[in-house]
Write a protein that holds these residues in place. Structure first.
Motif, mmCIF file in Angstrom:
data_model
loop_
_atom_site.group_PDB
_atom_site.id
_atom_site.type_symbol
_atom_site.label_atom_id
_atom_site.label_comp_id
_atom_site.label_asym_id
_atom_site.label_seq_id
_atom_site.Cartn_x
_atom_site.Cartn_y
_atom_site.Cartn_z
ATOM 1 N N THR A 284 -4.516 -0.725 10.385
ATOM 2 C CA THR A 284 -5.254 -1.893 10.850
ATOM 3 C C THR A 284 -5.750 -1.635 12.268
ATOM 4 O O THR A 284 -5.013 -1.101 13.097
ATOM 5 C CB THR A 284 -4.348 -3.137 10.848
ATOM 6 O OG1 THR A 284 -3.768 -3.268 9.547
ATOM 7 C CG2 THR A 284 -5.119 -4.384 11.166
ATOM 8 N N ARG B 177 -3.786 6.674 0.541
ATOM 9 C CA ARG B 177 -2.833 7.014 -0.518
ATOM 10 C C ARG B 177 -2.724 8.524 -0.655
ATOM 11 O O ARG B 177 -3.660 9.252 -0.380
ATOM 12 C CB ARG B 177 -3.276 6.458 -1.868
ATOM 13 C CG ARG B 177 -3.083 4.980 -2.012
ATOM 14 C CD ARG B 177 -3.348 4.550 -3.444
ATOM 15 N NE ARG B 177 -3.195 3.133 -3.554
ATOM 16 C CZ ARG B 177 -2.093 2.538 -4.007
ATOM 17 N NH1 ARG B 177 -1.079 3.253 -4.396
ATOM 18 N NH2 ARG B 177 -2.022 1.233 -4.074
ATOM 19 N N MET C 114 3.079 0.571 2.597
ATOM 20 C CA MET C 114 2.945 -0.548 1.669
ATOM 21 C C MET C 114 4.242 -0.693 0.881
ATOM 22 O O MET C 114 4.873 0.298 0.525
ATOM 23 C CB MET C 114 1.761 -0.308 0.731
ATOM 24 C CG MET C 114 0.440 -0.292 1.462
ATOM 25 S SD MET C 114 -0.953 0.150 0.428
ATOM 26 C CE MET C 114 -1.042 -1.222 -0.669
ATOM 27 N N THR D 286 -1.327 1.294 4.941
ATOM 28 C CA THR D 286 -2.538 0.684 5.483
ATOM 29 C C THR D 286 -2.593 0.981 6.973
ATOM 30 O O THR D 286 -1.573 1.188 7.619
ATOM 31 C CB THR D 286 -2.570 -0.838 5.264
ATOM 32 O OG1 THR D 286 -1.417 -1.416 5.880
ATOM 33 C CG2 THR D 286 -2.620 -1.182 3.798
ATOM 34 N N ASN E 138 -8.810 7.884 1.186
ATOM 35 C CA ASN E 138 -9.072 6.560 1.738
ATOM 36 C C ASN E 138 -9.685 5.694 0.646
ATOM 37 O O ASN E 138 -10.724 6.035 0.094
ATOM 38 C CB ASN E 138 -10.021 6.699 2.930
ATOM 39 C CG ASN E 138 -10.462 5.376 3.503
ATOM 40 O OD1 ASN E 138 -11.609 5.203 3.854
ATOM 41 N ND2 ASN E 138 -9.568 4.425 3.624
ATOM 42 N N VAL F 269 -9.174 -3.244 8.075
ATOM 43 C CA VAL F 269 -8.028 -2.698 7.342
ATOM 44 C C VAL F 269 -8.515 -1.616 6.381
ATOM 45 O O VAL F 269 -9.495 -1.799 5.679
ATOM 46 C CB VAL F 269 -7.302 -3.808 6.543
ATOM 47 C CG1 VAL F 269 -6.141 -3.237 5.761
ATOM 48 C CG2 VAL F 269 -6.828 -4.914 7.462
ATOM 49 N N ALA F 270 -7.793 -0.496 6.368
ATOM 50 C CA ALA F 270 -8.095 0.591 5.441
ATOM 51 C C ALA F 270 -6.817 0.984 4.720
ATOM 52 O O ALA F 270 -5.722 0.833 5.247
ATOM 53 C CB ALA F 270 -8.663 1.787 6.182
ATOM 54 N N GLN F 271 -6.954 1.479 3.499
ATOM 55 C CA GLN F 271 -5.812 1.901 2.701
ATOM 56 C C GLN F 271 -5.857 3.410 2.509
ATOM 57 O O GLN F 271 -6.896 3.968 2.188
ATOM 58 C CB GLN F 271 -5.841 1.210 1.330
ATOM 59 C CG GLN F 271 -4.682 1.550 0.463
ATOM 60 C CD GLN F 271 -4.792 0.974 -0.938
ATOM 61 O OE1 GLN F 271 -4.251 1.557 -1.836
ATOM 62 N NE2 GLN F 271 -5.477 -0.129 -1.143
ATOM 63 N N THR G 136 -10.556 1.500 -0.757
ATOM 64 C CA THR G 136 -10.770 0.143 -0.274
ATOM 65 C C THR G 136 -9.435 -0.595 -0.330
ATOM 66 O O THR G 136 -8.584 -0.288 -1.164
ATOM 67 C CB THR G 136 -11.821 -0.591 -1.131
ATOM 68 O OG1 THR G 136 -11.392 -0.563 -2.487
ATOM 69 C CG2 THR G 136 -13.178 0.065 -1.004
ATOM 70 N N PRO G 137 -9.210 -1.578 0.545
ATOM 71 C CA PRO G 137 -7.902 -2.235 0.614
ATOM 72 C C PRO G 137 -7.445 -2.902 -0.678
ATOM 73 O O PRO G 137 -6.246 -3.065 -0.900
ATOM 74 C CB PRO G 137 -8.086 -3.276 1.719
ATOM 75 C CG PRO G 137 -9.151 -2.719 2.572
ATOM 76 C CD PRO G 137 -10.075 -1.991 1.647
ATOM 77 N N ASP G 138 -8.356 -3.264 -1.578
ATOM 78 C CA ASP G 138 -7.953 -3.936 -2.817
ATOM 79 C C ASP G 138 -7.796 -2.967 -3.993
ATOM 80 O O ASP G 138 -7.402 -3.365 -5.083
ATOM 81 C CB ASP G 138 -8.962 -5.024 -3.180
ATOM 82 C CG ASP G 138 -10.382 -4.471 -3.324
ATOM 83 O OD1 ASP G 138 -10.622 -3.347 -2.861
ATOM 84 O OD2 ASP G 138 -11.225 -5.173 -3.888
#
Length: 190
Positions: free
Chosen positions: A154, A65, A143, A152, A105, A61-63, A107-109
């Protein structure tokens, strides 16, 4: 292609094999050999599919924004004085630095992005900003609560496949013939 993974033992073997060598390894279908060679060459040239060039991927999984960064450095003389026609000096309005919106890009958190001036931002393949502030691209899931500014991506089956086209009414060569037969069949039923 996963059914052929046991036939190729190393990366060196994969990147050095010709079509004839792949056939001797047991990949009989020429279409599959061509597919494997085409994907290998794309990998060599750095042409990854959607999400293949992302840096921060955790458990598949990548985020992504949309963030606003300065387009360039602000002018050195932002509040400089200049002489008017009447000889009085006046101050000019402060120059507001221009900004641009880019896709980053994280991190997912992560919840925030801090821009480092020295860092060169990478442009990700297939991902772009549309309508002012929304991320658009294949396999993106928006999101909640971000109104399209964060999404995100996946890893999923078939994500990087080269999809072949499908024949419409028998293909280009037989299309008129097949459609004529379908019309004739519809008339018989009516």
């Amino acid at each position: 292609m996963s059914k052929h993974s046991s036939k190729i033992t190393s990366w060196e073997q994969l990147f050095a094999s010709t079509s004839d060598q792949l056939r001797s390894l047991g990949i009989e279908n020429s279409r599959q050999r061509r597919y494997l060679i085409r994907k290998r060459e794309k990998f060599r040239n750095g042409l990854h599919g959607p999400g293949g060039d992302l840096e921060h991927v955790v458990d598949g999984v990548a985020q992504l924004r949309v963030v606003e960064i300065p387009a360039s450095a602000p002018a050195a003389n932002a509040n400089a004085t200049k002489d008017g026609k009447d000889g009085k000096s006046e101050t000019s309005a402060p120059i507001v630095p221009k900004t641009k919106k880019v896709v980053v890009n994280l991190t997912p958190d992560a919840t925030e992005y801090t821009h480092q001036v020295s860092k060169v931002l990478k442009k990700y393949a297939h991902m772009k900003v549309q309508r002012g502030n929304k991320i658009m691209g294949p396999f993106l899931q928006p999101m909640k609560g971000t109104h399209g500014t964060a999404a995100t991506i996946t890893v999923q089956e078939g994500m990087w496949e080269d999809k072949r086209g499908h024949k419409v009414d028998g293909g280009e060569r037989r299309q008129k013939e097949v459609r004529a037969k379908l019309r004739l069949e519809e008339r018989r039923k009516a």
